[in-house]
Design an enzyme around this catalytic site. Sequence first.
Site, PDB file in Angstrom:
ATOM      1  N   LYS A 185      45.295  52.269  28.993  1.00  0.00           N
ATOM      2  CA  LYS A 185      46.389  52.164  29.960  1.00  0.00           C
ATOM      3  C   LYS A 185      45.813  51.930  31.360  1.00  0.00           C
ATOM      4  CE  LYS A 185      49.020  53.160  26.498  1.00  0.00           C
ATOM      5  NZ  LYS A 185      49.756  52.094  25.804  1.00  0.00           N
ATOM      6  N   LYS A 237      59.292  48.440  18.130  1.00  0.00           N
ATOM      7  CA  LYS A 237      59.504  49.891  18.148  1.00  0.00           C
ATOM      8  C   LYS A 237      60.952  50.208  17.762  1.00  0.00           C
ATOM      9  CE  LYS A 237      55.974  50.679  21.656  1.00  0.00           C
ATOM     10  NZ  LYS A 237      55.640  51.165  23.017  1.00  0.00           N
TER      11      LYS A 237
HETATM   12 MG    MG Z   1      52.839  49.333  25.737  1.00  0.00          MG
END
Ligand code: MG
Length: 368
Positions: free
Chosen positions: A165, A265
């Site tokens: 990240k 998702k």
């Molecule tokens: Mg992502």
Amino acid sequence: MKIKRISVYQIDLPLTHPYWLSGGRLKFEMLDATMIQIETDDGLTGWGEGTPWGHTYLPAFGMGLRAGVELLAPHLIGLDPRSPEAIMRVMDLQLPGHPYVKSPIDIACWDILGQAAELPLWQLLGGDDAAQVLVNSSISTGTPDEMIAKIEVAAAKGYTVHSAKVGGNDIGLDIDRIEAISNAVPTAHKVTFDVNRAWQPGVAIQVLNSVTARDWVEQPCETLDQCGHVAARVTNPIMLDECMTDMEAHFSAWRQRACEGVKVKPNRLGGLTRARQVRDFCVSVGWQMHIEDVGGTALADTAALHLAASTPEPNRLASWLAHDHLSVDPVAGQGVRNLGGHVVPPSMPGLGAVPDLNFLGHAVAVYP
Ligand code: MG
């Protein structure tokens, strides 16, 4: 077969460590999880989980999910749960949008369909085998050295695919993170740099043309148009995630040539019904996918991994396990578990995971 009762459970899921995203803009310590139990008039019971990743990651939050279920549940009593697409049409009529509300209901219906058909979900969703799926680590934002140390911890657990990240106000620090991690990670491993929409397009172009980033770059900017602008001006393959809220977004991204892959998702899209439709579109246009949920216990992970395992291998990248970040395990020992860098979906009929009722406590709502 008819839906007789819908019960709603709420549990808090503490993360083992505080989790930072988007260059430190977003911090997460506790997830608000909703477990949905659907009981039928002939004795089958299905489970689904809806766990937004906090309330700042996507337009989704636990209290909103349960309010939406309160609105939808009366319209679902008496319907046949073995027809999840018909159930989805009823939910879309009664409550347009709000896919994260519908996802746990939809997953519970798929669980019942699988039990009734005596087939595992990976087979109902199109798979011919309980395929092994690589698991993807998730490396919280930090200094380059902190992030490399976290990758080494993940590698010791067998992870060979990592999601680092990045994305912050300090362009130089992002360049340092990407360069350091690209150089430190073994060549046999893969690394995606997930910006979680933190960069302005100009920053994304500047950073990505200044580094030799390994593999994919994910969701560099807030919107699909911004990401498409960046994709045309950098060499890395682009993965899109947060801005891909429905099928229309996938069509738009394909028309714009904005990406070469997406995250699929269930909780962001509206459950397995919608996620399967998106998955099939992505296969047809040659995109590659990380199929996983936005958060939750091993129950949410297991639902998503059934879809991942049923996806053609050339289109299937690694899947993240949200439950790996939790300090509690409400579905103890069941469902998908990291087997040294991969998982295998359950092959029992249905979803193959049931939460521990002692852990869930009393239902917060029961319909009717
Ligand atoms: Mg992502």
